[in-house]
Motif scaffolding. Sequence first.
Motif, PDB file in Angstrom:
ATOM      1  N   ALA A 125       0.812  -1.216   0.000  1.00  0.00           N
ATOM      2  CA  ALA A 125       0.000   0.000   0.000  1.00  0.00           C
ATOM      3  C   ALA A 125       0.846   1.267   0.000  1.00  0.00           C
ATOM      4  O   ALA A 125       0.308   2.376   0.029  1.00  0.00           O
ATOM      5  CB  ALA A 125      -0.930   0.000   1.211  1.00  0.00           C
ATOM      6  N   ASN A 126       2.169   1.103  -0.024  1.00  0.00           N
ATOM      7  CA  ASN A 126       3.094   2.247  -0.027  1.00  0.00           C
ATOM      8  C   ASN A 126       2.826   3.186   1.154  1.00  0.00           C
ATOM      9  O   ASN A 126       2.782   4.409   1.003  1.00  0.00           O
ATOM     10  CB  ASN A 126       2.992   3.030  -1.344  1.00  0.00           C
ATOM     11  CG  ASN A 126       3.259   2.166  -2.554  1.00  0.00           C
ATOM     12  OD1 ASN A 126       4.005   1.201  -2.477  1.00  0.00           O
ATOM     13  ND2 ASN A 126       2.633   2.500  -3.668  1.00  0.00           N
ATOM     14  N   CYS A 127       2.630   2.610   2.325  1.00  0.00           N
ATOM     15  CA  CYS A 127       2.346   3.416   3.514  1.00  0.00           C
ATOM     16  C   CYS A 127       3.479   4.403   3.770  1.00  0.00           C
ATOM     17  O   CYS A 127       4.660   4.085   3.581  1.00  0.00           O
ATOM     18  CB  CYS A 127       2.151   2.509   4.719  1.00  0.00           C
ATOM     19  SG  CYS A 127       0.598   1.571   4.651  1.00  0.00           S
ATOM     20  N   GLN A 128       3.107   5.588   4.224  1.00  0.00           N
ATOM     21  CA  GLN A 128       4.062   6.662   4.419  1.00  0.00           C
ATOM     22  C   GLN A 128       3.954   7.237   5.832  1.00  0.00           C
ATOM     23  O   GLN A 128       2.851   7.495   6.319  1.00  0.00           O
ATOM     24  CB  GLN A 128       3.827   7.794   3.412  1.00  0.00           C
ATOM     25  CG  GLN A 128       3.922   7.366   1.958  1.00  0.00           C
ATOM     26  CD  GLN A 128       5.331   7.006   1.543  1.00  0.00           C
ATOM     27  OE1 GLN A 128       6.284   7.738   1.825  1.00  0.00           O
ATOM     28  NE2 GLN A 128       5.473   5.873   0.867  1.00  0.00           N
ATOM     29  N   SER A 129       5.094   7.439   6.471  1.00  0.00           N
ATOM     30  CA  SER A 129       5.157   8.084   7.782  1.00  0.00           C
ATOM     31  C   SER A 129       5.949   9.369   7.675  1.00  0.00           C
ATOM     32  O   SER A 129       6.902   9.470   6.895  1.00  0.00           O
ATOM     33  CB  SER A 129       5.838   7.166   8.812  1.00  0.00           C
ATOM     34  OG  SER A 129       5.135   5.957   8.968  1.00  0.00           O
ATOM     35  N   ASP A 130       5.563  10.348   8.469  1.00  0.00           N
ATOM     36  CA  ASP A 130       6.311  11.598   8.526  1.00  0.00           C
ATOM     37  C   ASP A 130       7.619  11.346   9.274  1.00  0.00           C
ATOM     38  O   ASP A 130       7.659  10.610  10.259  1.00  0.00           O
ATOM     39  CB  ASP A 130       5.489  12.667   9.239  1.00  0.00           C
ATOM     40  CG  ASP A 130       6.108  14.040   9.116  1.00  0.00           C
ATOM     41  OD1 ASP A 130       5.747  14.770   8.191  1.00  0.00           O
ATOM     42  OD2 ASP A 130       6.976  14.374   9.953  1.00  0.00           O
ATOM     43  N   LEU A 131       8.694  11.952   8.796  1.00  0.00           N
ATOM     44  CA  LEU A 131      10.006  11.745   9.408  1.00  0.00           C
ATOM     45  C   LEU A 131      10.211  12.525  10.690  1.00  0.00           C
ATOM     46  O   LEU A 131      11.146  12.252  11.443  1.00  0.00           O
ATOM     47  CB  LEU A 131      11.108  12.113   8.413  1.00  0.00           C
ATOM     48  CG  LEU A 131      11.241  11.225   7.175  1.00  0.00           C
ATOM     49  CD1 LEU A 131      12.346  11.754   6.265  1.00  0.00           C
ATOM     50  CD2 LEU A 131      11.545   9.788   7.575  1.00  0.00           C
ATOM     51  N   PHE A 132       9.354  13.501  10.952  1.00  0.00           N
ATOM     52  CA  PHE A 132       9.613  14.390  12.075  1.00  0.00           C
ATOM     53  C   PHE A 132       8.433  14.518  13.031  1.00  0.00           C
ATOM     54  O   PHE A 132       8.421  15.394  13.882  1.00  0.00           O
ATOM     55  CB  PHE A 132      10.015  15.771  11.548  1.00  0.00           C
ATOM     56  CG  PHE A 132      11.178  15.725  10.598  1.00  0.00           C
ATOM     57  CD1 PHE A 132      12.459  15.492  11.068  1.00  0.00           C
ATOM     58  CD2 PHE A 132      11.000  15.865   9.232  1.00  0.00           C
ATOM     59  CE1 PHE A 132      13.544  15.412  10.207  1.00  0.00           C
ATOM     60  CE2 PHE A 132      12.075  15.798   8.355  1.00  0.00           C
ATOM     61  CZ  PHE A 132      13.354  15.579   8.845  1.00  0.00           C
ATOM     62  N   SER A 133       7.423  13.647  12.896  1.00  0.00           N
ATOM     63  CA  SER A 133       6.271  13.687  13.798  1.00  0.00           C
ATOM     64  C   SER A 133       5.749  12.270  13.984  1.00  0.00           C
ATOM     65  O   SER A 133       6.374  11.299  13.555  1.00  0.00           O
ATOM     66  CB  SER A 133       5.169  14.585  13.221  1.00  0.00           C
ATOM     67  OG  SER A 133       4.518  13.948  12.138  1.00  0.00           O
ATOM     68  N   ASP A 134       4.578  12.137  14.613  1.00  0.00           N
ATOM     69  CA  ASP A 134       3.993  10.820  14.834  1.00  0.00           C
ATOM     70  C   ASP A 134       2.915  10.485  13.805  1.00  0.00           C
ATOM     71  O   ASP A 134       2.118   9.571  13.997  1.00  0.00           O
ATOM     72  CB  ASP A 134       3.409  10.737  16.248  1.00  0.00           C
ATOM     73  CG  ASP A 134       2.288  11.746  16.472  1.00  0.00           C
ATOM     74  OD1 ASP A 134       2.061  12.606  15.603  1.00  0.00           O
ATOM     75  OD2 ASP A 134       1.641  11.673  17.540  1.00  0.00           O
ATOM     76  N   LYS A 135       2.898  11.184  12.680  1.00  0.00           N
ATOM     77  CA  LYS A 135       1.866  11.003  11.666  1.00  0.00           C
ATOM     78  C   LYS A 135       2.237   9.885  10.693  1.00  0.00           C
ATOM     79  O   LYS A 135       3.348   9.844  10.174  1.00  0.00           O
ATOM     80  CB  LYS A 135       1.632  12.306  10.885  1.00  0.00           C
ATOM     81  CG  LYS A 135       1.328  13.521  11.763  1.00  0.00           C
ATOM     82  CD  LYS A 135       0.066  13.337  12.587  1.00  0.00           C
ATOM     83  CE  LYS A 135      -0.241  14.575  13.410  1.00  0.00           C
ATOM     84  NZ  LYS A 135      -1.411  14.366  14.307  1.00  0.00           N
TER      85      LYS A 135
END
Length: 333
Positions: free
Chosen positions: A283-293
């Motif tokens: 699903a190509n999940c993406q997380s922010d590198l600088f937060s908890d998103k």
Amino acid sequence: MHWSQLLLAAAALAPGANSAQLRFSCAQLVVDRLDPIVNPGAIPSPHLHQIVGGNAFNASMDSTAHDLASTATCTSCVFTEDFSNYWTAVLFFKARNGTYKRVPTMGNPLGYQASQGGQTVYYLSSGKVTAFKPGFRMTVGSPTYRTQAEAKKNPALQFTCLQSSTTRTGYRYDFPTEFCKAGLMVTVRFPTCWDGTNVDSPDHQSHVAYPVNKKCPSTHPVAIPEVFYETYWDTRPFNDKALWPADGSQPFVWSFGDATGYGNHGDYVFGWKGDALQRALDANCQSDLFSDKTNCPTLKTQTITQSNKCSMAPRVKENLDGWLAKLPGTMDM
């Protein structure tokens, strides 16, 4: 390429390019002298580890019979379908008088401050990858390394002396010799190519390999996600020159007796439930590198407060607090 550049490169890939970037918090599960990969069944193992993930962690975790996803009842990681275990050695401070004190881990200040220690874990991909199979495990680095040449065999097993939470320069393979105002970040990055057959190997490393010229070698043709740890050690209470060695040398030592830092290493046992990890990668999940998103609707999550509640009592009963005359185990300097 330094690990921060690798992360930024991954972040720059378009979601349609089969790039996944999972970044999440795993609170401290236990600090214990167990090592089910290198010293299976030994209670205690020779040196101390800090472990995160599912509470099925044990001294014996046979690769063919131990199903973490079915035996664990909780996980200290934010993704509730991840019962894997991730662990490293423990950092100690050796004072001028020769006594030792355990350095605690702390939550990542970039989004995970509420975590009770532990690690930030990443799964990264830049193309189609195959998730790990049940029973898969691997190690990277070696506690026997004592030279920079040996340490450089494994890129991104490095130290960053944090002057602020966003420091991403000055990385090195040995312990820093100056105060780290915001703590010490230690990174561990595993290989991304698999032989396609074995979930383990006698040395726990030969079944995986690093790419060559960005391609998996013919001996290890299957691309797997990049597993990556960041551990934040709270060295701030030790920023006192009166405690440091009189000759100006650095005072930190790994729990296996290494005062150089070159023996930095990590261990991993796969334990995601069912096809959860493959779904997230596809699903190509993406997380922010600088937060908890994180944008990953296919995965179930819990709050950091909830993940903090998953913990285990140490199997090995020994004093790990206060100032110690020697390192736990047989690894005294």
